[in-house]
Design a protein around this motif. Sequence first.
Motif, PDB file in Angstrom:
ATOM      1  N   GLU A   1      25.372  40.422  32.259  1.00  0.00           N
ATOM      2  CA  GLU A   1      26.272  39.624  32.019  1.00  0.00           C
ATOM      3  C   GLU A   1      26.174  38.383  32.283  1.00  0.00           C
ATOM      4  O   GLU A   1      27.293  37.165  31.964  1.00  0.00           O
ATOM      5  N   LYS A   2      26.320  38.058  33.956  1.00  0.00           N
ATOM      6  CA  LYS A   2      26.001  36.709  33.638  1.00  0.00           C
ATOM      7  C   LYS A   2      24.965  36.256  33.477  1.00  0.00           C
ATOM      8  O   LYS A   2      25.426  34.617  33.048  1.00  0.00           O
TER       9      LYS A   2
ATOM     10  N   LEU B   1      24.778  32.191  27.968  1.00  0.00           N
ATOM     11  CA  LEU B   1      24.496  31.463  26.963  1.00  0.00           C
ATOM     12  C   LEU B   1      25.708  31.723  25.836  1.00  0.00           C
ATOM     13  O   LEU B   1      25.606  31.139  25.397  1.00  0.00           O
ATOM     14  N   ARG B   2      27.188  32.598  26.485  1.00  0.00           N
ATOM     15  CA  ARG B   2      27.594  32.209  25.953  1.00  0.00           C
ATOM     16  C   ARG B   2      28.777  30.314  25.853  1.00  0.00           C
ATOM     17  O   ARG B   2      29.044  30.356  24.880  1.00  0.00           O
ATOM     18  N   GLU B   3      28.888  30.144  27.336  1.00  0.00           N
ATOM     19  CA  GLU B   3      28.694  28.804  27.234  1.00  0.00           C
ATOM     20  C   GLU B   3      28.227  27.892  26.640  1.00  0.00           C
ATOM     21  O   GLU B   3      29.015  27.096  25.522  1.00  0.00           O
TER      22      GLU B   3
ATOM     23  N   ALA C   1      27.514  24.973  22.984  1.00  0.00           N
ATOM     24  CA  ALA C   1      26.684  23.716  21.269  1.00  0.00           C
ATOM     25  C   ALA C   1      27.576  23.589  20.059  1.00  0.00           C
ATOM     26  O   ALA C   1      27.217  22.454  19.145  1.00  0.00           O
ATOM     27  N   LYS C   2      28.521  25.007  19.708  1.00  0.00           N
ATOM     28  CA  LYS C   2      29.147  24.467  18.729  1.00  0.00           C
ATOM     29  C   LYS C   2      30.106  23.657  18.599  1.00  0.00           C
ATOM     30  O   LYS C   2      30.318  22.537  17.517  1.00  0.00           O
TER      31      LYS C   2
END
Length: 376
Positions: free
Chosen positions: A52-53, A58-60, A65-66
């Motif tokens: 999860e961490k 990775l989401r951050e 990146a987006k």
Amino acid sequence: MTYNTKLVDLDPEPKSRLEGGGQAGPTSGRGHGDLSRLRSSSLEIREKEIREKGSEILREQLDAAKKELKLKDKECERLSQVRNQLELELEELTASLFEEAHKMVHEANVKQAAAEKQLKEAQGKIDVLQAEVTALKTLVLTSTPSSPNRQLHPQLQPSGTRGVYRHVGGHVRNKSASGAFPSSPGRPEPSSVSIQPTAKEDREMDSVLYAEFLLWKENPSVERSSAFLSRIYREDIGPCLSFTRSELSQLVQSAVENNSLTIEPVAMSALPMVKASAIECGGPNGFRAAIETKCALSGMSRLCRHRIKLGDKGSYYYISPSSRARITAVCNFFTYIRYIQQGLVRHDAEQMFWEVMRLRREMTVAKLGFYLTDQG
């Protein structure tokens, strides 16, 4: 001595202990299993937390990146707009440069054509002057005290053969034919011609023609849409410029209307190949060259002393004196009409009308074959 000894079991319930001890083994195994399960569950929990961490990290990173891609897209869009603007300005600049270059080339061509035209006219005038000088030298050399040249000394000629000069429209015209062409058989000599007194000319104004002229004068124009000019085109200009060669006649009329027709005397250098019929006409005031050839307008063999050029075209057409008189009469009419249009005529309406009628009479006389000759 024999001693019988018994081992005394201090444990009152050995079986139970043994049974308990026998059960100790399985109990210990369950504890180890529970512990391993606890350990595996804790490991799974820890791995889940790590996953999860990691996914959160990775989401951050993906969000970052987006955002960075969006910024780069905006920068690319801005740069693309700048590039399009530069390309548009470059195209406009190129078009303006080409247009300016084309304009400069056109002006240069116009100036060059005007300069070439002036050069040709100057060369023609030089040729005429040289021919006149040559003729004058010939006349001077052929005149001696013992045998004076009567063309250089008009006072030696009989009074009846002297030229009678008349001023017509500011041009000097010599009506004498002495010294220019030999007398034709049956034609009376100038000395035997009696001058009849001329009758006083009278005139009467046509009310219809005058009304059409006044209506045209309110808004003068060279267009034939008005009743005034339409009548003159139909009655005078059309018949006067109607020659045997109809196609060339139309071109001549268009050139006269556009004020782009040139009439010039024939110079010696402009004559075709020397023919037996070519003659030189000399006089006390100048020199004229003439050649017997077909008139380009009438198609008849005549002594052509003049030639015409239509606009800027390099082709010349030799014309007879009669054709020249008809063209000149129409040109004089258009010149006066343009003067009225430009406001250069300060006369009253009646004087203008009678001048127009006089010019119409000249066209009528010329189209009937009557013309004045310039002898000298």
